[in-house]
Write a protein that holds these residues in place. Structure first.
Motif, PDB file in Angstrom:
ATOM      1  N   LEU A   8       0.848  -1.181   0.000  1.00  0.00           N
ATOM      2  CA  LEU A   8       0.000   0.000   0.000  1.00  0.00           C
ATOM      3  C   LEU A   8       0.884   1.231   0.000  1.00  0.00           C
ATOM      4  CD1 LEU A   8      -3.265   0.637   1.608  1.00  0.00           C
ATOM      5  CD2 LEU A   8      -1.442   2.194   2.253  1.00  0.00           C
ATOM      6  N   LEU A   9       0.603   2.146  -0.911  1.00  0.00           N
ATOM      7  CA  LEU A   9       1.380   3.368  -1.058  1.00  0.00           C
ATOM      8  C   LEU A   9       0.442   4.551  -1.017  1.00  0.00           C
ATOM      9  CD1 LEU A   9       4.368   4.235  -2.082  1.00  0.00           C
ATOM     10  CD2 LEU A   9       3.214   4.547  -4.262  1.00  0.00           C
ATOM     11  N   TRP A  10       0.713   5.514  -0.141  1.00  0.00           N
ATOM     12  CA  TRP A  10      -0.021   6.782  -0.126  1.00  0.00           C
ATOM     13  C   TRP A  10       0.899   7.835  -0.705  1.00  0.00           C
ATOM     14  CZ3 TRP A  10      -4.911   8.149   0.586  1.00  0.00           C
ATOM     15  CH2 TRP A  10      -5.757   7.298   1.313  1.00  0.00           C
ATOM     16  N   ARG A  11       0.368   8.665  -1.615  1.00  0.00           N
ATOM     17  CA  ARG A  11       1.163   9.748  -2.161  1.00  0.00           C
ATOM     18  C   ARG A  11       0.294  10.965  -2.396  1.00  0.00           C
ATOM     19  NH1 ARG A  11       0.351   9.558  -7.781  1.00  0.00           N
ATOM     20  NH2 ARG A  11      -0.359   7.530  -8.491  1.00  0.00           N
ATOM     21  N   ARG A  12       0.961  12.088  -2.491  1.00  0.00           N
ATOM     22  CA  ARG A  12       0.311  13.347  -2.846  1.00  0.00           C
ATOM     23  C   ARG A  12       1.101  13.888  -4.026  1.00  0.00           C
ATOM     24  NH1 ARG A  12      -0.198  18.960   0.417  1.00  0.00           N
ATOM     25  NH2 ARG A  12      -1.721  19.882  -0.992  1.00  0.00           N
ATOM     26  N   GLY A  13       0.493  13.866  -5.198  1.00  0.00           N
ATOM     27  CA  GLY A  13       1.234  14.175  -6.415  1.00  0.00           C
ATOM     28  C   GLY A  13       2.318  13.133  -6.592  1.00  0.00           C
ATOM     29  N   LEU A  32      -0.277   6.581   9.705  1.00  0.00           N
ATOM     30  CA  LEU A  32      -1.151   5.503   9.272  1.00  0.00           C
ATOM     31  C   LEU A  32      -1.929   4.988  10.471  1.00  0.00           C
ATOM     32  CD1 LEU A  32       0.989   3.307   6.866  1.00  0.00           C
ATOM     33  CD2 LEU A  32      -0.981   4.719   6.292  1.00  0.00           C
ATOM     34  N   VAL A  33      -3.215   4.741  10.272  1.00  0.00           N
ATOM     35  CA  VAL A  33      -4.074   4.191  11.310  1.00  0.00           C
ATOM     36  C   VAL A  33      -4.547   2.826  10.822  1.00  0.00           C
ATOM     37  CG1 VAL A  33      -6.202   4.532  12.613  1.00  0.00           C
ATOM     38  CG2 VAL A  33      -4.795   6.503  12.007  1.00  0.00           C
ATOM     39  N   ASN A  34      -4.429   1.829  11.658  1.00  0.00           N
ATOM     40  CA  ASN A  34      -4.817   0.454  11.315  1.00  0.00           C
ATOM     41  C   ASN A  34      -4.074  -0.061  10.089  1.00  0.00           C
ATOM     42  OD1 ASN A  34      -6.660   0.342  13.460  1.00  0.00           O
ATOM     43  ND2 ASN A  34      -8.243   1.289  12.202  1.00  0.00           N
ATOM     44  N   GLY A  35      -2.894   0.479   9.833  1.00  0.00           N
ATOM     45  CA  GLY A  35      -2.050  -0.040   8.764  1.00  0.00           C
ATOM     46  C   GLY A  35      -2.331   0.464   7.370  1.00  0.00           C
ATOM     47  N   TYR A  36      -3.476   1.133   7.160  1.00  0.00           N
ATOM     48  CA  TYR A  36      -3.775   1.558   5.790  1.00  0.00           C
ATOM     49  C   TYR A  36      -4.540   2.871   5.681  1.00  0.00           C
ATOM     50  CZ  TYR A  36      -8.027  -0.939   7.090  1.00  0.00           C
ATOM     51  OH  TYR A  36      -9.135  -1.383   7.751  1.00  0.00           O
TER      52      TYR A  36
END
Length: 75
Positions: A8-13, A32-36
């Motif tokens: 899982l990857l979170w990005r902004r731009g 991160l909350v609850n891993g995702y």
């Protein structure tokens, strides 16, 4: 999704915020909350914009979801 480990990857731009459990950003308001679930505390006007969650495994296509934070709602 089947077939193995999910990433899982979170990005902004083009800026990566998290990669799996690794915090890439130095912004201490982001966690991160609850891993995702991405949580941003103390929202500021400059936080407005699109945040992208990308879920990958080695078998299937990536799933990409975008969340938009509207600046006019931030106080």
């Amino acid at each position: 999704m089947s077939g193995g480990t999910l990433v899982l990857l979170w990005r902004r731009g083009s800026n990566v915020l998290t990669a799996s459990q690794l915090m890439v950003t130095r912004d201490e308001r982001i966690r991160l909350v609850n891993g995702y679930n991405l949580e941003i505390s103390e929202l500021e006007p400059q936080d407005a914009g699109d945040y992208v969650c990308q879920i990958s495994d080695k078998v299937n296509k990536d799933q990409v979801h975008t969340v938009e934070i509207l600046g006019s709602r931030i106080h």
